[in-house]
Scaffold this motif. Structure first.
Motif, PDB file in Angstrom:
ATOM      1  N   UNK A 157       0.840  -1.194   0.000  1.00 29.39           N
ATOM      2  CA  UNK A 157       0.000   0.000   0.000  1.00 29.39           C
ATOM      3  C   UNK A 157       0.879   1.250   0.000  1.00 29.39           C
ATOM      4  N   UNK A 158       0.487   2.208  -0.819  1.00 30.77           N
ATOM      5  CA  UNK A 158       1.267   3.430  -0.923  1.00 30.77           C
ATOM      6  C   UNK A 158       2.384   3.340  -1.946  1.00 30.77           C
ATOM      7  N   UNK A 159       2.691   2.119  -2.383  1.00 31.20           N
ATOM      8  CA  UNK A 159       3.751   1.938  -3.390  1.00 31.20           C
ATOM      9  C   UNK A 159       3.187   1.394  -4.699  1.00 31.20           C
ATOM     10  N   UNK A 160       2.212   0.499  -4.602  1.00 33.35           N
ATOM     11  CA  UNK A 160       1.619  -0.117  -5.776  1.00 33.35           C
ATOM     12  C   UNK A 160       0.220   0.445  -5.996  1.00 33.35           C
ATOM     13  N   UNK A 161      -0.120   0.617  -7.265  1.00 31.71           N
ATOM     14  CA  UNK A 161      -1.447   1.093  -7.619  1.00 31.71           C
ATOM     15  C   UNK A 161      -2.039   0.174  -8.678  1.00 31.71           C
ATOM     16  N   UNK A 162      -3.229  -0.303  -8.403  1.00 35.31           N
ATOM     17  CA  UNK A 162      -3.916  -1.142  -9.374  1.00 35.31           C
ATOM     18  C   UNK A 162      -4.985  -0.310 -10.071  1.00 35.31           C
ATOM     19  N   UNK A 163      -5.136  -0.554 -11.360  1.00 32.95           N
ATOM     20  CA  UNK A 163      -6.167   0.148 -12.118  1.00 32.95           C
ATOM     21  C   UNK A 163      -6.695  -0.779 -13.203  1.00 32.95           C
ATOM     22  N   UNK A 164      -7.833  -0.412 -13.720  1.00 28.75           N
ATOM     23  CA  UNK A 164      -8.450  -1.240 -14.756  1.00 28.75           C
ATOM     24  C   UNK A 164      -8.940  -0.388 -15.908  1.00 28.75           C
ATOM     25  N   UNK A 165      -8.943  -1.000 -17.059  1.00 30.24           N
ATOM     26  CA  UNK A 165      -9.596  -0.443 -18.239  1.00 30.24           C
ATOM     27  C   UNK A 165     -10.616  -1.477 -18.673  1.00 30.24           C
ATOM     28  N   UNK A 166     -11.810  -1.357 -18.129  1.00 31.95           N
ATOM     29  CA  UNK A 166     -12.825  -2.390 -18.356  1.00 31.95           C
ATOM     30  C   UNK A 166     -13.164  -2.563 -19.833  1.00 31.95           C
ATOM     31  N   UNK A 167     -13.126  -1.479 -20.577  1.00 29.58           N
ATOM     32  CA  UNK A 167     -13.454  -1.581 -22.003  1.00 29.58           C
ATOM     33  C   UNK A 167     -12.444  -2.452 -22.751  1.00 29.58           C
ATOM     34  N   UNK A 168     -11.250  -2.576 -22.183  1.00 29.92           N
ATOM     35  CA  UNK A 168     -10.196  -3.383 -22.811  1.00 29.92           C
ATOM     36  C   UNK A 168      -9.952  -4.679 -22.050  1.00 29.92           C
ATOM     37  N   UNK A 169     -10.757  -4.921 -21.009  1.00 25.88           N
ATOM     38  CA  UNK A 169     -10.548  -6.102 -20.154  1.00 25.88           C
ATOM     39  C   UNK A 169      -9.099  -6.166 -19.674  1.00 25.88           C
ATOM     40  N   UNK A 170      -8.597  -5.031 -19.265  1.00 22.40           N
ATOM     41  CA  UNK A 170      -7.195  -4.944 -18.862  1.00 22.40           C
ATOM     42  C   UNK A 170      -7.064  -4.496 -17.420  1.00 22.40           C
ATOM     43  N   UNK A 171      -6.022  -4.984 -16.787  1.00 26.45           N
ATOM     44  CA  UNK A 171      -5.685  -4.557 -15.438  1.00 26.45           C
ATOM     45  C   UNK A 171      -4.206  -4.202 -15.414  1.00 26.45           C
ATOM     46  N   UNK A 172      -3.905  -3.097 -14.741  1.00 24.82           N
ATOM     47  CA  UNK A 172      -2.526  -2.619 -14.646  1.00 24.82           C
ATOM     48  C   UNK A 172      -2.092  -2.583 -13.190  1.00 24.82           C
ATOM     49  N   UNK A 173      -0.818  -2.819 -12.975  1.00 17.29           N
ATOM     50  CA  UNK A 173      -0.250  -2.688 -11.637  1.00 17.29           C
ATOM     51  C   UNK A 173       0.986  -1.802 -11.741  1.00 17.29           C
ATOM     52  N   UNK A 174       0.856  -0.594 -11.258  1.00 19.88           N
ATOM     53  CA  UNK A 174       1.979   0.330 -11.217  1.00 19.88           C
ATOM     54  C   UNK A 174       2.717   0.108  -9.910  1.00 19.88           C
ATOM     55  N   UNK A 175       3.992  -0.272 -10.023  1.00 21.88           N
ATOM     56  CA  UNK A 175       4.779  -0.592  -8.841  1.00 21.88           C
ATOM     57  C   UNK A 175       5.897   0.416  -8.699  1.00 21.88           C
ATOM     58  N   UNK A 176       5.855   1.176  -7.611  1.00 22.57           N
ATOM     59  CA  UNK A 176       6.878   2.176  -7.337  1.00 22.57           C
ATOM     60  C   UNK A 176       7.644   1.804  -6.067  1.00 22.57           C
ATOM     61  N   UNK A 177       8.768   2.428  -5.886  1.00 22.74           N
ATOM     62  CA  UNK A 177       9.597   2.212  -4.691  1.00 22.74           C
ATOM     63  C   UNK A 177       9.809   0.727  -4.417  1.00 22.74           C
ATOM     64  N   UNK A 178      10.161   0.022  -5.449  1.00 23.72           N
ATOM     65  CA  UNK A 178      10.339  -1.424  -5.320  1.00 23.72           C
ATOM     66  C   UNK A 178      11.506  -1.746  -4.412  1.00 23.72           C
ATOM     67  N   UNK A 179      11.353  -2.797  -3.652  1.00 24.80           N
ATOM     68  CA  UNK A 179      12.441  -3.279  -2.800  1.00 24.80           C
ATOM     69  C   UNK A 179      12.684  -4.755  -3.092  1.00 24.80           C
ATOM     70  N   UNK A 180      13.725  -5.295  -2.500  1.00 26.37           N
ATOM     71  CA  UNK A 180      14.138  -6.652  -2.841  1.00 26.37           C
ATOM     72  C   UNK A 180      13.075  -7.676  -2.471  1.00 26.37           C
ATOM     73  N   UNK A 181      12.278  -7.355  -1.455  1.00 27.18           N
ATOM     74  CA  UNK A 181      11.225  -8.288  -1.036  1.00 27.18           C
ATOM     75  C   UNK A 181      10.105  -8.394  -2.063  1.00 27.18           C
TER      76      UNK A 181
END
Length: 118
Positions: A63-87
């Motif tokens: 939470x606070x680092x990853x953002x999920x979003x959807x484009x229902x018209x395209x049946x698509x889901x995106x995951x924007x991942x920021x501040x990635x760490x080794x875990x």
């Protein structure tokens, strides 16, 4: 239902990646799409999911680092991942779920590797 995922790769600590997944086939208008991952030594766990109506479930540690979003018209889901760490290193799987007459239908995409290096 077929799921086509893309966007994994190698990134340094603190970097960003965006995963995308497109579903095709017999898509229900009411469904849940999202991302799970399997990290080293662990079972597959939910990272983030979003229903077609916009409800989300997000793993506490992202939470606070990853953002999920959807484009229902395209049946698509995106995951924007920021501040990635080794875990966050692991194999990420796109998931599609819907219910039909009380029966659950769950589909998985091929995993995409995310590697976070220091």
């Amino acid at each position: 239902v077929q799921l086509q995922a893309s966007g994994g790769g190698l990134v340094q600590v603190g970097g960003s990646l965006t995963l995308s997944c497109v579903a095709s086939g017999n898509i229900s208008t009411v469904n849940v799409m999202g991302w799970y991952r399997r990290t080293s030594g662990n079972q597959r766990e939910r990272v983030a999911t979003m229903s077609s109506g916009g409800s989300t479930k997000i793993k506490e540690s992202v939470k606070g680092r990853f953002t999920i979003s959807r484009e229902n018209s395209k049946n698509a889901v995106l995951l924007q991942m920021n501040s990635l760490n080794r875990e966050d290193t692991g194999v990420y799987y796109c998931d599609y779920y819907h219910e039909d007459d009380g029966r659950a239908h769950n589909y998985w995409g091929r995993g995409t590797q995310v590697t976070v290096s220091s």
